[in-house]
Design a protein around this motif. Sequence first.
Motif, short mmCIF file in Angstrom:
data_model
loop_
_atom_site.label_atom_id
_atom_site.label_comp_id
_atom_site.label_asym_id
_atom_site.label_seq_id
_atom_site.Cartn_x
_atom_site.Cartn_y
_atom_site.Cartn_z
N GLU A 1 2.95 -31.49 -25.55
CA GLU A 1 2.30 -30.71 -24.50
C GLU A 1 3.37 -30.06 -23.63
O GLU A 1 4.27 -30.74 -23.15
CB GLU A 1 1.40 -31.61 -23.66
CG GLU A 1 0.61 -30.87 -22.60
CD GLU A 1 -0.28 -31.78 -21.78
OE1 GLU A 1 -1.27 -31.31 -21.21
OE2 GLU A 1 0.04 -33.00 -21.71
N ILE A 2 3.26 -28.75 -23.43
CA ILE A 2 4.25 -28.05 -22.63
C ILE A 2 3.56 -27.33 -21.47
O ILE A 2 2.38 -27.00 -21.54
CB ILE A 2 5.08 -27.05 -23.47
CG1 ILE A 2 4.21 -25.91 -23.97
CG2 ILE A 2 5.74 -27.77 -24.64
CD1 ILE A 2 4.99 -24.83 -24.71
N PHE A 3 4.33 -27.09 -20.40
CA PHE A 3 3.80 -26.49 -19.18
C PHE A 3 4.58 -25.21 -18.86
O PHE A 3 5.53 -25.24 -18.07
CB PHE A 3 3.88 -27.48 -18.03
CG PHE A 3 3.08 -28.74 -18.25
CD1 PHE A 3 1.83 -28.89 -17.68
CD2 PHE A 3 3.57 -29.76 -19.06
CE1 PHE A 3 1.08 -30.04 -17.89
CE2 PHE A 3 2.83 -30.92 -19.29
CZ PHE A 3 1.57 -31.06 -18.70
N PRO A 4 4.19 -24.09 -19.47
CA PRO A 4 4.91 -22.83 -19.26
C PRO A 4 4.78 -22.34 -17.82
O PRO A 4 3.82 -22.67 -17.11
CB PRO A 4 4.23 -21.86 -20.23
CG PRO A 4 3.56 -22.74 -21.24
CD PRO A 4 3.12 -23.94 -20.47
N LYS A 5 5.77 -21.55 -17.39
CA LYS A 5 5.74 -20.92 -16.08
C LYS A 5 5.70 -19.41 -16.26
O LYS A 5 6.25 -18.88 -17.23
CB LYS A 5 6.99 -21.32 -15.27
CG LYS A 5 7.10 -22.81 -15.03
CD LYS A 5 8.40 -23.15 -14.31
CE LYS A 5 8.54 -24.66 -14.12
NZ LYS A 5 9.83 -25.01 -13.45
N THR A 6 5.03 -18.72 -15.37
CA THR A 6 4.96 -17.26 -15.45
C THR A 6 5.60 -16.65 -14.21
O THR A 6 5.75 -17.30 -13.17
CB THR A 6 3.49 -16.79 -15.55
OG1 THR A 6 2.75 -17.32 -14.45
CG2 THR A 6 2.87 -17.30 -16.85
N MET A 7 5.97 -15.39 -14.32
CA MET A 7 6.61 -14.66 -13.23
C MET A 7 5.66 -13.58 -12.73
O MET A 7 5.03 -12.87 -13.52
CB MET A 7 7.93 -14.07 -13.70
CG MET A 7 8.89 -15.12 -14.20
SD MET A 7 10.32 -14.43 -15.04
CE MET A 7 10.82 -15.86 -16.00
N GLY A 8 5.59 -13.44 -11.42
CA GLY A 8 4.64 -12.51 -10.82
C GLY A 8 4.80 -11.07 -11.26
O GLY A 8 3.82 -10.35 -11.40
N LEU A 9 6.03 -10.63 -11.50
CA LEU A 9 6.27 -9.23 -11.86
C LEU A 9 6.18 -8.98 -13.36
O LEU A 9 6.27 -7.83 -13.81
CB LEU A 9 7.65 -8.79 -11.36
CG LEU A 9 7.85 -8.85 -9.83
CD1 LEU A 9 9.27 -8.44 -9.48
CD2 LEU A 9 6.85 -7.95 -9.12
N ALA A 10 6.01 -10.02 -14.14
CA ALA A 10 5.97 -9.86 -15.60
C ALA A 10 4.57 -9.45 -16.05
O ALA A 10 3.57 -9.93 -15.52
CB ALA A 10 6.36 -11.16 -16.28
N ASP A 11 4.50 -8.54 -17.02
CA ASP A 11 3.20 -8.15 -17.58
C ASP A 11 2.88 -8.94 -18.85
O ASP A 11 1.77 -8.86 -19.38
CB ASP A 11 3.12 -6.64 -17.85
CG ASP A 11 4.31 -6.12 -18.65
OD1 ASP A 11 4.71 -6.80 -19.61
OD2 ASP A 11 4.83 -5.06 -18.30
N SER A 12 3.85 -9.72 -19.32
CA SER A 12 3.61 -10.61 -20.46
C SER A 12 4.65 -11.73 -20.45
O SER A 12 5.72 -11.59 -19.83
CB SER A 12 3.68 -9.86 -21.79
OG SER A 12 4.99 -9.36 -22.02
N THR A 13 4.31 -12.84 -21.09
CA THR A 13 5.21 -14.00 -21.14
C THR A 13 5.31 -14.52 -22.56
O THR A 13 4.31 -14.55 -23.29
CB THR A 13 4.68 -15.13 -20.23
OG1 THR A 13 4.57 -14.65 -18.88
CG2 THR A 13 5.63 -16.32 -20.25
N GLU A 14 6.50 -14.90 -22.96
CA GLU A 14 6.72 -15.49 -24.27
C GLU A 14 7.41 -16.84 -24.12
O GLU A 14 8.23 -17.03 -23.23
CB GLU A 14 7.59 -14.57 -25.15
CG GLU A 14 6.92 -13.25 -25.50
CD GLU A 14 7.78 -12.37 -26.37
OE1 GLU A 14 7.24 -11.48 -27.05
OE2 GLU A 14 9.02 -12.57 -26.39
N ILE A 15 7.05 -17.76 -25.01
CA ILE A 15 7.71 -19.06 -25.05
C ILE A 15 8.78 -19.00 -26.12
O ILE A 15 8.49 -18.70 -27.28
CB ILE A 15 6.71 -20.19 -25.37
CG1 ILE A 15 5.54 -20.16 -24.39
CG2 ILE A 15 7.42 -21.54 -25.34
CD1 ILE A 15 5.93 -20.32 -22.95
N VAL A 16 10.01 -19.28 -25.73
CA VAL A 16 11.13 -19.24 -26.67
C VAL A 16 11.62 -20.66 -26.90
O VAL A 16 11.82 -21.43 -25.95
CB VAL A 16 12.28 -18.37 -26.12
CG1 VAL A 16 13.49 -18.43 -27.07
CG2 VAL A 16 11.81 -16.94 -25.94
N VAL A 17 11.80 -21.01 -28.16
CA VAL A 17 12.26 -22.34 -28.54
C VAL A 17 13.64 -22.22 -29.19
O VAL A 17 13.83 -21.42 -30.10
CB VAL A 17 11.29 -23.01 -29.54
CG1 VAL A 17 11.76 -24.43 -29.86
CG2 VAL A 17 9.87 -23.04 -28.96
#
Length: 228
Positions: free
Chosen positions: A118-134
């Motif tokens: 289980e992972i808990f991603p964080k997002t940024m207010g100015l971003a229009d999309s988010t990707e999880i990088v491993v």
Amino acid sequence: MEIGTNTLAGNDALGSATAPTLGDATSKTSQLSSDFEVFLKMLTGQMQYQDPLNPVDSTDYATQLATFSGVEQAVKTNELLDNLTSQMAIGGLTDLAPWVGREARSDAAVFFDSEPIEIFPKTMGLADSTEIVVRNAAGEEVQRMPYVAGSGPIIWAGVAPDGSPLPPGMYNLSSVGISNGEVIGEVAVETYSRVTEVRIADGKPVVVLQGGIVVPGTEITALRDGTG
């Protein structure tokens, strides 16, 4: 259930953490006592063999005594501070003892052993999309997947782009914020890992997570019962 309090133990860790401090303190005290005796002998000799026609001013004697007394006090103060620091570290270790066997949440690397995490991603207010990088332990990117803001925690299955499972080992996961096709930031993703040990490192209590990952106790953001 998440807990925001800090608590730890380990008799071996206590021994290794306190012995050097006590030994150093004893050495300093012994050396200081010896130096002080030498100083007094030199001062007595100076008074005994001074030129009677040009005696040393009594103020100079007082200054010399005050200077050495100040050094003596400084050493004793350092000794007390060393002991206090050791006691505080031991206290923190004792507080963290109940964490062993439970799951601690942090943004440190995570050990993958073929079980979903289980992972808990964080997002940024100015971003229009988010990707999880491993990335693997060598820093090589092994997986990238989209994340929808507001989705909350998700399950990382640990599979390569071709669908094959990733080998067991250490992995770093991060959230990458993208705006207008450009990366605007990257932050580590938090995960839960089982606490296997707690000990003192560099005078501070630390938590050892599954896979040998060491995290300062102050960087643990949540705690929950193990899932077995």
